[in-house]
Design a protein around this motif. Structure first.
Motif, mmCIF file in Angstrom:
data_model
loop_
_atom_site.group_PDB
_atom_site.id
_atom_site.type_symbol
_atom_site.label_atom_id
_atom_site.label_comp_id
_atom_site.label_asym_id
_atom_site.label_seq_id
_atom_site.Cartn_x
_atom_site.Cartn_y
_atom_site.Cartn_z
ATOM 1 N N LEU A 114 0.819 -1.209 0.000
ATOM 2 C CA LEU A 114 0.000 0.000 0.000
ATOM 3 C C LEU A 114 0.855 1.262 0.000
ATOM 4 C CD1 LEU A 114 -2.904 -0.992 2.439
ATOM 5 C CD2 LEU A 114 -2.926 -0.910 -0.054
ATOM 6 N N ALA A 115 2.089 1.145 0.474
ATOM 7 C CA ALA A 115 3.009 2.280 0.374
ATOM 8 C C ALA A 115 3.609 2.383 -1.022
ATOM 9 C CB ALA A 115 4.124 2.137 1.412
ATOM 10 N N ALA A 116 3.815 1.231 -1.667
ATOM 11 C CA ALA A 116 4.448 1.222 -2.989
ATOM 12 C C ALA A 116 3.527 1.747 -4.078
ATOM 13 C CB ALA A 116 4.894 -0.204 -3.334
ATOM 14 N N PHE A 117 2.243 1.418 -4.016
ATOM 15 C CA PHE A 117 1.329 1.740 -5.111
ATOM 16 C C PHE A 117 1.209 3.238 -5.394
ATOM 17 C CE2 PHE A 117 -0.985 -2.508 -4.311
ATOM 18 C CZ PHE A 117 -0.060 -3.168 -5.107
ATOM 19 N N PRO A 118 1.011 4.094 -4.389
ATOM 20 C CA PRO A 118 0.950 5.531 -4.700
ATOM 21 C C PRO A 118 2.247 6.062 -5.302
ATOM 22 C CG PRO A 118 0.084 5.105 -2.505
ATOM 23 C CD PRO A 118 0.744 3.844 -2.960
ATOM 24 N N ILE A 119 3.370 5.524 -4.864
ATOM 25 C CA ILE A 119 4.658 5.988 -5.381
ATOM 26 C C ILE A 119 4.830 5.556 -6.833
ATOM 27 C CG2 ILE A 119 7.160 5.899 -5.052
ATOM 28 C CD1 ILE A 119 6.652 5.391 -2.091
ATOM 29 N N LEU A 120 4.397 4.341 -7.154
ATOM 30 C CA LEU A 120 4.461 3.881 -8.542
ATOM 31 C C LEU A 120 3.543 4.706 -9.441
ATOM 32 C CD1 LEU A 120 4.516 -0.008 -8.039
ATOM 33 C CD2 LEU A 120 6.415 1.475 -8.746
ATOM 34 N N LEU A 121 2.365 5.056 -8.927
ATOM 35 C CA LEU A 121 1.456 5.894 -9.705
ATOM 36 C C LEU A 121 2.042 7.282 -9.893
ATOM 37 C CD1 LEU A 121 -1.192 6.272 -11.170
ATOM 38 C CD2 LEU A 121 -2.288 6.778 -8.970
ATOM 39 N N LEU A 122 2.710 7.799 -8.872
ATOM 40 C CA LEU A 122 3.373 9.093 -8.988
ATOM 41 C C LEU A 122 4.434 9.053 -10.078
ATOM 42 C CD1 LEU A 122 3.977 11.980 -7.930
ATOM 43 C CD2 LEU A 122 5.566 10.917 -6.293
ATOM 44 N N ALA A 123 5.206 7.961 -10.115
ATOM 45 C CA ALA A 123 6.248 7.831 -11.139
ATOM 46 C C ALA A 123 5.654 7.792 -12.537
ATOM 47 C CB ALA A 123 7.072 6.565 -10.886
ATOM 48 N N ALA A 124 4.472 7.163 -12.672
ATOM 49 C CA ALA A 124 3.834 7.077 -13.985
ATOM 50 C C ALA A 124 3.141 8.373 -14.374
ATOM 51 C CB ALA A 124 2.824 5.925 -13.994
ATOM 52 N N ALA A 125 2.581 9.083 -13.387
ATOM 53 C CA ALA A 125 1.811 10.289 -13.678
ATOM 54 C C ALA A 125 2.684 11.524 -13.843
ATOM 55 C CB ALA A 125 0.783 10.528 -12.571
#
Length: 212
Positions: A153-164
């Motif tokens: 759950l900590a990784a997912f927002p960071i991965l979305l940030l990297a993509a967005a």
């Protein structure tokens, strides 16, 4: 004579001493868990339909950071309930599943990563099916499983940030994938621990049947 519950026969299966779960439904921790559940369809709409990645990121971050809030409030306010014990991990799994499917559809994570996590869920479902056939409910959440959920759950927002936000891709991508891969490892370790616990309970039932 009715079969004793897993809690009675195997005190270690209760997850340790703490506030006793009750039958209360309308409690603050349960409301928090329900609000988290309502965030799942909102996140999927923002990610897949509206393509509002920043808004989806905010919803996902709130859902992830409040993961521990319902449990903390339940213990702090002595509002632990059986519904809450089931609702909290269900909300976690739903968030993880929805995020994986949404991320896979958008190309944020490869399908192999999603398949690895889903395979673990299938393993756990099979174990729960075996336990139910022998009169047991789901085992308590293990701290390894809690760690895995926290990492994912900590990784997912960071991965979305990297993509967005492409400018953050180098740093956010490295951090996000580091957390995600460790989360995957712990997720499978927790799954193996659940299988071992289920096997012990089933063997105990068979041993009693053989000695009867």
């Amino acid at each position: 004579m009715s079969r004793p519950s897993a809690r009675q026969e195997h005190p270690e299966a209760t997850g340790g001493s703490g506030p006793t779960a009750g039958d209360r439904i309308l409690t603050l921790p349960n409301v928090i868990s329900l609000v988290r559940l309502l965030g799942v369809p909102l996140f999927l709409y923002l990610l897949l339909v509206a393509h509002a990645d920043v808004a989806a990121l905010v919803v996902l971050a709130i859902g992830g950071t409040t993961d521990w809030v319902d449990g903390w409030v339940a213990r702090r306010m002595r509002q632990v309930s059986r519904l809450g014990e089931l609702l909290d991990p269900f909300a976690d799994r739903l968030y993880i599943l929805a995020t994986l499917l949404g991320f896979t559809a958008r190309g944020v994570v490869p399908w192999q990563f999603t398949a690895a996590l889903l395979a673990r869920e299938l393993l756990l479902l099979a174990s729960l099916g075996v336990l139910r056939r022998h009169g047991y409910g789901p085992p308590p959440v293990h701290y390894v499983g809690k760690t895995a959920t926290f990492l994912l759950l900590a990784a997912f927002p960071i991965l979305l940030l990297a993509a967005a936000v492409p400018d953050t891709a180098a740093v956010a991508g490295a951090i996000g994938w580091g957390l995600a891969w460790w989360g995957l490892v712990f997720y499978w370790v927790a799954g193996a621990l659940y299988v071992v616990q289920a096997r012990r309970l089933v063997l105990a039932v068979r041993a009693r049947g053989a000695s009867a």
